[in-house]
Design an enzyme around this catalytic site. Sequence first.
Site, PDB file in Angstrom:
ATOM      1  N   LYS A   1      19.098   1.191 -42.972  1.00 42.09           N
ATOM      2  CA  LYS A   1      20.306   0.514 -43.464  1.00 42.09           C
ATOM      3  C   LYS A   1      21.594   1.134 -42.887  1.00 42.09           C
ATOM      4  O   LYS A   1      21.571   2.243 -42.344  1.00 42.09           O
ATOM      5  CB  LYS A   1      20.288   0.555 -44.996  1.00 42.09           C
ATOM      6  CG  LYS A   1      19.112  -0.248 -45.597  1.00 42.09           C
ATOM      7  CD  LYS A   1      19.182  -0.279 -47.128  1.00 42.09           C
ATOM      8  CE  LYS A   1      18.089  -1.153 -47.717  1.00 42.09           C
ATOM      9  NZ  LYS A   1      18.227  -1.268 -49.200  1.00 42.09           N
TER      10      LYS A   1
ATOM     11  N   TYR B   1      18.457 -11.583 -48.420  1.00 45.52           N
ATOM     12  CA  TYR B   1      18.338 -11.111 -49.810  1.00 45.52           C
ATOM     13  C   TYR B   1      18.504 -12.247 -50.827  1.00 45.52           C
ATOM     14  O   TYR B   1      18.830 -11.993 -51.982  1.00 45.52           O
ATOM     15  CB  TYR B   1      19.361 -10.002 -50.077  1.00 45.52           C
ATOM     16  CG  TYR B   1      18.964  -8.670 -49.486  1.00 45.52           C
ATOM     17  CD1 TYR B   1      17.920  -7.923 -50.027  1.00 45.52           C
ATOM     18  CD2 TYR B   1      19.624  -8.133 -48.384  1.00 45.52           C
ATOM     19  CE1 TYR B   1      17.550  -6.696 -49.507  1.00 45.52           C
ATOM     20  CE2 TYR B   1      19.261  -6.910 -47.844  1.00 45.52           C
ATOM     21  CZ  TYR B   1      18.222  -6.192 -48.417  1.00 45.52           C
ATOM     22  OH  TYR B   1      17.857  -4.972 -47.892  1.00 45.52           O
TER      23      TYR B   1
ATOM     24  N   ASN C   1      20.614   3.096 -49.983  1.00 44.73           N
ATOM     25  CA  ASN C   1      19.372   3.875 -50.112  1.00 44.73           C
ATOM     26  C   ASN C   1      18.553   3.943 -48.824  1.00 44.73           C
ATOM     27  O   ASN C   1      17.332   4.042 -48.859  1.00 44.73           O
ATOM     28  CB  ASN C   1      18.551   3.349 -51.292  1.00 44.73           C
ATOM     29  CG  ASN C   1      18.174   1.891 -51.132  1.00 44.73           C
ATOM     30  OD1 ASN C   1      18.517   1.268 -50.150  1.00 44.73           O
ATOM     31  ND2 ASN C   1      17.453   1.352 -52.104  1.00 44.73           N
TER      32      ASN C   1
ATOM     33  N   HIS D   1      14.898  -0.215 -46.122  1.00 43.07           N
ATOM     34  CA  HIS D   1      14.242  -1.338 -46.798  1.00 43.07           C
ATOM     35  C   HIS D   1      12.750  -1.245 -46.541  1.00 43.07           C
ATOM     36  O   HIS D   1      12.331  -0.807 -45.475  1.00 43.07           O
ATOM     37  CB  HIS D   1      14.763  -2.665 -46.226  1.00 43.07           C
ATOM     38  CG  HIS D   1      13.967  -3.861 -46.660  1.00 43.07           C
ATOM     39  ND1 HIS D   1      14.167  -4.467 -47.877  1.00 43.07           N
ATOM     40  CD2 HIS D   1      12.937  -4.529 -46.057  1.00 43.07           C
ATOM     41  CE1 HIS D   1      13.307  -5.481 -47.997  1.00 43.07           C
ATOM     42  NE2 HIS D   1      12.551  -5.532 -46.907  1.00 43.07           N
TER      43      HIS D   1
ATOM     44  N   GLU E   1       9.835 -11.592 -43.571  1.00 42.67           N
ATOM     45  CA  GLU E   1      10.936 -10.723 -43.142  1.00 42.67           C
ATOM     46  C   GLU E   1      10.815 -10.357 -41.655  1.00 42.67           C
ATOM     47  O   GLU E   1      11.830 -10.286 -40.942  1.00 42.67           O
ATOM     48  CB  GLU E   1      10.984  -9.478 -44.024  1.00 42.67           C
ATOM     49  CG  GLU E   1      11.385  -9.826 -45.456  1.00 42.67           C
ATOM     50  CD  GLU E   1      11.223  -8.683 -46.443  1.00 42.67           C
ATOM     51  OE1 GLU E   1      11.573  -8.877 -47.631  1.00 42.67           O
ATOM     52  OE2 GLU E   1      10.755  -7.589 -46.058  1.00 42.67           O
TER      53      GLU E   1
END
Length: 140
Positions: free
Chosen positions: A11, A51, A114, A117, A128
């Site tokens: 990320k 998302y 965080n 993913h 995805e």
Amino acid sequence: MAGNRTFTMIKPEAVAAGNAGKIIDAIIEGGFKIVALKLTQLTPERAGKFYEVHKERPFYQELVDYMSSGPIYAAVLEKDNAVADFRALIGATDPAEAAEGTIRKRFAKSKAENAVHGSDSDENATIESNFHFSADEIVG
Ligand code: CDP
Ligand code: MG
């Protein structure tokens, strides 16, 4: 083959912090083979689509803004039991709850930022992966 692939993103805050190489090392050390990898940046529209399942959640807009805020690495990973084993390698969504030694424990800044993913099912791993890669960009 169903069951042996998962999809990940490193990320924006982890890329910006210079942690992408260490995270890729941890993924390989964890027994995963990288079968597709690219540096890319999501537009807000594409982040929103990725998302979409979370669109009713209170954190959705913040998540879309964050995930489109800078470059990410997208990758497809191969290993037996890939989805579950990768979720174990990255740890809980909130780094405060993530097990010692997991990627999120080591690199995440917060529950929102965080670091990585990981797909939550074989079906979503395929969806995805196809969101980010064409068939000829995935090897093996
Ligand atoms: O990524 P993971 O599958 O562990 O968690 P999720 O419940 O599918 O949520 C997707 C992402 O939304 C998380 O990885 C966080 O970046 C973000 N999130 C958040 O900002 N605040 C929450 N309370 C839950 C998730
Ligand atoms: Mg999830």
